[in-house]
Motif scaffolding. Structure first.
Motif, PDB file in Angstrom:
ATOM      1  N   ASN A   1     -36.858 -63.136 -41.009  1.00 36.30           N
ATOM      2  CA  ASN A   1     -35.847 -62.136 -42.115  1.00 36.30           C
ATOM      3  C   ASN A   1     -35.757 -62.634 -42.992  1.00 36.30           C
ATOM      4  O   ASN A   1     -34.264 -63.232 -43.424  1.00 36.30           O
ATOM      5  CB  ASN A   1     -35.658 -61.114 -41.309  1.00 36.30           C
ATOM      6  N   GLN A   2     -35.866 -61.500 -44.874  1.00 39.77           N
ATOM      7  CA  GLN A   2     -35.073 -62.814 -45.634  1.00 39.77           C
ATOM      8  C   GLN A   2     -35.180 -61.111 -46.419  1.00 39.77           C
ATOM      9  O   GLN A   2     -35.242 -60.992 -47.868  1.00 39.77           O
ATOM     10  CB  GLN A   2     -35.376 -63.038 -46.479  1.00 39.77           C
ATOM     11  N   ASN A   3     -35.223 -60.069 -45.802  1.00 43.69           N
ATOM     12  CA  ASN A   3     -35.200 -58.537 -46.897  1.00 43.69           C
ATOM     13  C   ASN A   3     -33.793 -58.178 -46.723  1.00 43.69           C
ATOM     14  O   ASN A   3     -33.018 -58.243 -46.288  1.00 43.69           O
ATOM     15  CB  ASN A   3     -35.992 -57.340 -45.876  1.00 43.69           C
ATOM     16  N   PRO A   4     -33.002 -57.794 -47.702  1.00 42.01           N
ATOM     17  CA  PRO A   4     -31.331 -57.366 -47.712  1.00 42.01           C
ATOM     18  C   PRO A   4     -31.298 -56.224 -47.983  1.00 42.01           C
ATOM     19  O   PRO A   4     -32.025 -55.098 -48.169  1.00 42.01           O
ATOM     20  CB  PRO A   4     -31.066 -58.417 -49.573  1.00 42.01           C
ATOM     21  N   ASP A   5     -30.378 -56.045 -47.521  1.00 43.64           N
ATOM     22  CA  ASP A   5     -30.237 -54.403 -47.081  1.00 43.64           C
ATOM     23  C   ASP A   5     -28.956 -53.699 -48.034  1.00 43.64           C
ATOM     24  O   ASP A   5     -27.809 -54.559 -48.242  1.00 43.64           O
ATOM     25  CB  ASP A   5     -28.840 -54.431 -45.407  1.00 43.64           C
ATOM     26  N   GLU A   6     -30.188 -53.676 -49.123  1.00 45.85           N
ATOM     27  CA  GLU A   6     -29.115 -53.786 -50.464  1.00 45.85           C
ATOM     28  C   GLU A   6     -28.071 -52.321 -50.361  1.00 45.85           C
ATOM     29  O   GLU A   6     -27.106 -52.109 -51.023  1.00 45.85           O
ATOM     30  CB  GLU A   6     -29.564 -53.643 -51.713  1.00 45.85           C
ATOM     31  N   ASP A   7     -28.366 -51.352 -49.719  1.00 43.51           N
ATOM     32  CA  ASP A   7     -27.808 -50.247 -49.055  1.00 43.51           C
ATOM     33  C   ASP A   7     -26.178 -50.157 -48.553  1.00 43.51           C
ATOM     34  O   ASP A   7     -25.207 -49.088 -48.559  1.00 43.51           O
ATOM     35  CB  ASP A   7     -28.188 -49.201 -48.882  1.00 43.51           C
ATOM     36  N   GLY A   8     -26.323 -51.308 -47.324  1.00 45.54           N
ATOM     37  CA  GLY A   8     -25.576 -51.787 -46.842  1.00 45.54           C
ATOM     38  C   GLY A   8     -25.312 -50.781 -45.239  1.00 45.54           C
ATOM     39  O   GLY A   8     -26.287 -49.721 -45.599  1.00 45.54           O
TER      40      GLY A   8
ATOM     41  N   LEU B   1     -41.081 -54.556 -37.982  1.00 44.70           N
ATOM     42  CA  LEU B   1     -41.893 -55.255 -39.425  1.00 44.70           C
ATOM     43  C   LEU B   1     -41.747 -54.383 -40.616  1.00 44.70           C
ATOM     44  O   LEU B   1     -42.160 -54.770 -41.917  1.00 44.70           O
ATOM     45  CB  LEU B   1     -42.469 -55.548 -38.658  1.00 44.70           C
ATOM     46  N   VAL B   2     -42.737 -52.769 -40.071  1.00 42.79           N
ATOM     47  CA  VAL B   2     -43.042 -52.665 -41.626  1.00 42.79           C
ATOM     48  C   VAL B   2     -42.430 -50.949 -42.001  1.00 42.79           C
ATOM     49  O   VAL B   2     -42.517 -50.405 -42.948  1.00 42.79           O
ATOM     50  CB  VAL B   2     -44.623 -51.554 -41.090  1.00 42.79           C
ATOM     51  N   ALA B   3     -41.146 -50.862 -41.279  1.00 37.91           N
ATOM     52  CA  ALA B   3     -40.451 -49.804 -41.598  1.00 37.91           C
ATOM     53  C   ALA B   3     -38.520 -49.666 -41.739  1.00 37.91           C
ATOM     54  O   ALA B   3     -38.096 -49.677 -42.741  1.00 37.91           O
ATOM     55  CB  ALA B   3     -39.921 -48.426 -40.297  1.00 37.91           C
ATOM     56  N   THR B   4     -37.698 -50.743 -40.757  1.00 38.51           N
ATOM     57  CA  THR B   4     -37.176 -50.940 -40.890  1.00 38.51           C
ATOM     58  C   THR B   4     -35.567 -51.561 -41.021  1.00 38.51           C
ATOM     59  O   THR B   4     -35.091 -51.842 -41.729  1.00 38.51           O
ATOM     60  CB  THR B   4     -36.438 -50.374 -39.199  1.00 38.51           C
ATOM     61  N   TYR B   5     -36.959 -52.753 -41.260  1.00 41.62           N
ATOM     62  CA  TYR B   5     -36.235 -54.344 -41.875  1.00 41.62           C
ATOM     63  C   TYR B   5     -35.511 -54.296 -41.002  1.00 41.62           C
ATOM     64  O   TYR B   5     -34.521 -55.080 -41.591  1.00 41.62           O
ATOM     65  CB  TYR B   5     -36.538 -54.202 -43.410  1.00 41.62           C
TER      66      TYR B   5
ATOM     67  N   ASP C   1     -40.406 -53.364 -26.677  1.00 40.89           N
ATOM     68  CA  ASP C   1     -41.733 -52.531 -27.305  1.00 40.89           C
ATOM     69  C   ASP C   1     -42.314 -53.058 -28.222  1.00 40.89           C
ATOM     70  O   ASP C   1     -42.068 -52.482 -29.144  1.00 40.89           O
ATOM     71  CB  ASP C   1     -41.535 -50.858 -26.759  1.00 40.89           C
ATOM     72  N   PHE C   2     -44.342 -53.247 -27.907  1.00 44.15           N
ATOM     73  CA  PHE C   2     -45.115 -53.623 -29.080  1.00 44.15           C
ATOM     74  C   PHE C   2     -45.379 -52.886 -30.428  1.00 44.15           C
ATOM     75  O   PHE C   2     -44.483 -53.088 -31.123  1.00 44.15           O
ATOM     76  CB  PHE C   2     -46.024 -53.711 -28.664  1.00 44.15           C
ATOM     77  N   ASN C   3     -44.833 -52.056 -29.730  1.00 42.74           N
ATOM     78  CA  ASN C   3     -45.041 -50.239 -31.465  1.00 42.74           C
ATOM     79  C   ASN C   3     -43.390 -50.240 -32.245  1.00 42.74           C
ATOM     80  O   ASN C   3     -42.932 -49.939 -33.324  1.00 42.74           O
ATOM     81  CB  ASN C   3     -44.998 -48.762 -30.916  1.00 42.74           C
ATOM     82  N   GLU C   4     -42.866 -50.815 -31.259  1.00 47.85           N
ATOM     83  CA  GLU C   4     -40.974 -50.867 -31.500  1.00 47.85           C
ATOM     84  C   GLU C   4     -40.836 -52.165 -32.837  1.00 47.85           C
ATOM     85  O   GLU C   4     -40.578 -51.952 -33.790  1.00 47.85           O
ATOM     86  CB  GLU C   4     -40.120 -50.859 -30.558  1.00 47.85           C
ATOM     87  N   LEU C   5     -41.918 -52.988 -32.428  1.00 44.43           N
ATOM     88  CA  LEU C   5     -41.438 -54.508 -32.949  1.00 44.43           C
ATOM     89  C   LEU C   5     -42.240 -54.034 -34.732  1.00 44.43           C
ATOM     90  O   LEU C   5     -41.726 -54.651 -35.119  1.00 44.43           O
ATOM     91  CB  LEU C   5     -42.476 -55.388 -32.118  1.00 44.43           C
ATOM     92  N   VAL C   6     -43.387 -53.086 -34.408  1.00 48.62           N
ATOM     93  CA  VAL C   6     -44.662 -52.598 -35.773  1.00 48.62           C
ATOM     94  C   VAL C   6     -43.285 -52.019 -36.582  1.00 48.62           C
ATOM     95  O   VAL C   6     -43.502 -52.613 -37.914  1.00 48.62           O
ATOM     96  CB  VAL C   6     -45.183 -52.190 -35.127  1.00 48.62           C
ATOM     97  N   ASN C   7     -41.929 -51.196 -35.716  1.00 48.50           N
ATOM     98  CA  ASN C   7     -41.600 -50.750 -36.874  1.00 48.50           C
ATOM     99  C   ASN C   7     -40.314 -51.123 -36.938  1.00 48.50           C
ATOM    100  O   ASN C   7     -40.512 -51.025 -38.998  1.00 48.50           O
ATOM    101  CB  ASN C   7     -41.076 -49.393 -35.845  1.00 48.50           C
TER     102      ASN C   7
ATOM    103  N   ILE D   1     -41.186 -61.458 -44.658  1.00 46.23           N
ATOM    104  CA  ILE D   1     -39.998 -62.169 -44.806  1.00 46.23           C
ATOM    105  C   ILE D   1     -39.077 -60.389 -45.763  1.00 46.23           C
ATOM    106  O   ILE D   1     -38.029 -60.284 -45.701  1.00 46.23           O
ATOM    107  CB  ILE D   1     -40.175 -62.946 -45.183  1.00 46.23           C
ATOM    108  N   GLU D   2     -39.891 -60.101 -46.439  1.00 43.06           N
ATOM    109  CA  GLU D   2     -39.893 -59.116 -47.975  1.00 43.06           C
ATOM    110  C   GLU D   2     -40.688 -58.621 -47.938  1.00 43.06           C
ATOM    111  O   GLU D   2     -41.307 -58.254 -49.474  1.00 43.06           O
ATOM    112  CB  GLU D   2     -38.448 -59.442 -48.681  1.00 43.06           C
ATOM    113  N   PRO D   3     -41.429 -56.870 -47.693  1.00 41.64           N
ATOM    114  CA  PRO D   3     -42.369 -56.327 -47.550  1.00 41.64           C
ATOM    115  C   PRO D   3     -42.270 -55.627 -48.923  1.00 41.64           C
ATOM    116  O   PRO D   3     -40.975 -55.264 -49.549  1.00 41.64           O
ATOM    117  CB  PRO D   3     -42.906 -55.689 -46.739  1.00 41.64           C
TER     118      PRO D   3
END
Length: 604
Positions: free
Chosen positions: A330-337, A482-486, A474-480, A517-519
């Protein structure tokens, strides 16, 4: 919907590419010749023979890892627990690859033409295709699905990127009820790949949206809906769904396919998916006769080969998996803190660690592929170095040499070189600010192969002073995540493979929604991602094969040099089928296994 790369949960090893493929005549798929199996008791599939004429009747039970689908909506479905149902059981595409040759073949469209400038694909739909409620399937269904649903920014779909050419969405126009035109602003090798799309029924969806707005579509056909009311364009309709237990299908009475003697397909009268928590349970279900098909792991071979005669099943060597299996960072920055709600991303100091090239190189040196193959795959596997399958004409042969190999000494030296050292003698390295380097490595729970890999990797990391905590989720949580919460550190996951990697339009470019890594980057944050974006255009905005291969070589080089992912191994795919089943011709590509041949399977 469009068969793009999606997160893969393969029964044999692993997050199952739902999707597949290339435009024009870009590749020459080869029919597999009869060969000697790699181990006694395995039958090599001879795909030269074509489909057998079967007979009507009988049932089939398949196991599916996990707790079941996340959605029944084909536009919104993102993971294979859903797309196995939406893309293959209850949907059919305009065109698809032939099961035997893997060349493009008609499906809902009976023919197509490509314009002289290679920018326009014109498809003629069959005149005998209907939704399962009896309404005709028309070109307008496809025009409406793409233009009014997938292209609407208010729809929560991951497929939109796969319809983009030259930075612009392709144009879909229904010229009449049976004629559909797809236009691109540039020459694109993947026009037929784009046409590997299904539709939603306009006669149902349009009135719903007109009355309630586009948000109504995001709530349509969720798992709380009655799925037996969902119209199907595929071979099956849903007949029963019991949450967390099973889903059953019966033949679509209006399905258009017939066999060589004119008998309407499917042959079987019912198929049931049993939702199963893990592969060990699935193996016991197969041995007990509860399920009829099993994706054989290497560790199962010796048990199954001894029992196949007694229990009445056949074991097939399907081929090396085309799917990927890799660790991503993961290289997606949490820019909001971290104190703010919404998309989380990654905070310091983890962002600095995982963004460090030398750190990722050190992690790559800890992937012991051969030990995974020997101990986890029981020898039935091959080292993997690229997201492109080895049989693909776009595989870069230099990948084997360029990839970093297992070398824990080199890993330790790299960590030393960036001053990640054990400063207090507790056995865990700290960064220059004194932060102990501790990370989580997640994978989908219940997949024992993946769980074994992350456990082995964590031990290798501990040996060089990096604290990695394995986290099956859980697989669905893993997907979430990756594509939503990062909100993740490292993940062992996979993507379905395809004959042509152009199906990864939502993965490899920096703007892709599965560029893990950063979608969804508005512009590439890293120099190497900008180079990949340019190479993507070189590889795909052309039909010149030499140019395509050059572009794909550049992308694979960048992937191996910059290590957004580190690959593990490809398992040899083996399948066990009830010996009473006919037309068993699976391919090692997602969607071309049991569900891909479900309408042809029959009871002898």
């Amino acid at each position: 919907m469009n068969k793009l790369l999606v997160l893969l949960l393969i029964l044999a090893a692993a997050f199952s590419l739902v999707l597949v493929s290339c435009g024009g005549e870009a590749e020459e798929a080869q029919v597999e010749e009869t060969a000697e199996a790699v181990a006694p008791g395995l039958t090599v599939i001879n795909r030269n023979s074509g489909w057998e004429v079967g007979q009507k009747g009988g049932e089939l039970v398949l196991g599916q890892l996990g707790s079941g689908p996340k959605s029944f909506n084909p536009v919104l479905a993102e993971e294979t627990s859903s797309t196995d149902i939406t893309d293959y059981m209850i949907s059919d595409a305009l065109v698809q690859r032939d099961q035997h040759t893997l060349e493009w073949a008609p499906a809902l469209a009976e023919s197509w033409e490509i314009s002289d400038d290679e920018k326009v694909l014109t498809l003629t739909l069959r005149d005998d295709i209907f939704w399962s409620d009896g309404e005709p399937i028309t070109a307008e269904d496809f025009e409406y699905t793409i233009n009014n649903i997938i292209y609407d920014e208010g729809v929560q779909t991951s497929t939109r990127d796969s319809y983009t050419v030259g930075g612009e969405l392709t144009e879909w126009v229904a010229l009449d009820e049976r004629t559909l035109q797809i236009s691109a602003v540039e020459v694109y090798a993947g026009l037929l790949n784009i046409a590997n799309s299904s539709a939603v029924p306009k006669h149902i969806v349009e009135p719903l949206i007109e009355e309630n707005g586009i948000e109504a579509f995001n709530n349509l056909w969720g798992i709380d809906a009655d799925p037996t009311t969902i119209p199907s364009s595929g071979p099956w309709v849903i007949s029963e769904y019991i949450a967390n237990q099973r889903i059953s299908f019966e033949p679509n009475p209006y399905y258009y396919k017939t066999d060589a003697e004119g008998t309407q397909l499917p042959y079987l009268e019912q198929i049931t998916f049993l939702f199963t928590p893990d592969t060990d349970t699935m193996l016991q279900q197969f041995l007990a006769g509860t399920v009829d098909v099993y994706a054989v792991r290497g560790e199962d071979y010796s048990v199954l080969v001894e029992e196949k005669e007694n229990l009445g099943f056949e074991m097939y060597e399907v081929g090396a998996s085309t799917s990927t299996n890799f660790i991503t960072f993961n290289q997606n920055p949490d820019e909001d803190g971290p104190e703010n709600d919404g998309d989380a991303g990654l905070t310091e100091p983890k962002l600095t660690w995982l963004s460090n090239q030398s750190f990722r190189e050190a992690m790559a040196h800890l992937v012991d592929r051969q030990t995974y193959i020997n101990n986890i795959a029981f020898g039935f596997g091959y080292p993997q170095y690229s997201f492109v399958p080895r049989f693909s004409p776009y595989y870069w042969e230099g990948a084997d040499e360029a990839a970093l190999k297992y070398d824990p000494i080199a890993a330790a030296e790299l960590l030393d070189s960036i001053d990640y050292i054990d400063r207090d003698g507790d056995g865990v390295r700290e960064d220059p600010e004194g932060n102990p380097i501790a990370l989580n490595l997640a994978t989908n729970s219940g997949n024992r192969v993946r769980e074994d890999i992350i456990t082995a990797f964590a031990q290798e990391a501990a040996n060089v002073g990096i604290q990695i905590t394995p986290r099956p989720v859980d697989f669905n949580e893993l997907v979430n995540q990756l594509v939503a919460t990062y909100d993740w550190d490292m993940i062992l996951i996979g993507l379905t493979g395809s004959v042509d990697p152009i199906s990864g339009a939502n993965v490899y470019p920096s703007y892709g929604n599965l560029h893990m890594i950063e979608p969804n980057q508005e512009s590439p944050r890293r120099d190497w991602e900008a180079r990949v974006d340019e190479a993507w255009k070189e590889a795909n905005e052309t039909t010149d094969e030499a140019q395509r291969k050059s572009g794909w070589e550049k992308i694979q080089r960048e992937w191996l040099e910059n290590l957004p992912w580190v690959f593990t191994y490809n398992p040899l795919l083996m399948s066990a089928y009830d010996a009473d089943l006919g037309n068993v011709f699976p391919q090692p590509i997602n969607g071309y296994g049991a569900i891909g041949i479900s309408e042809y399977l029959y009871r002898k």
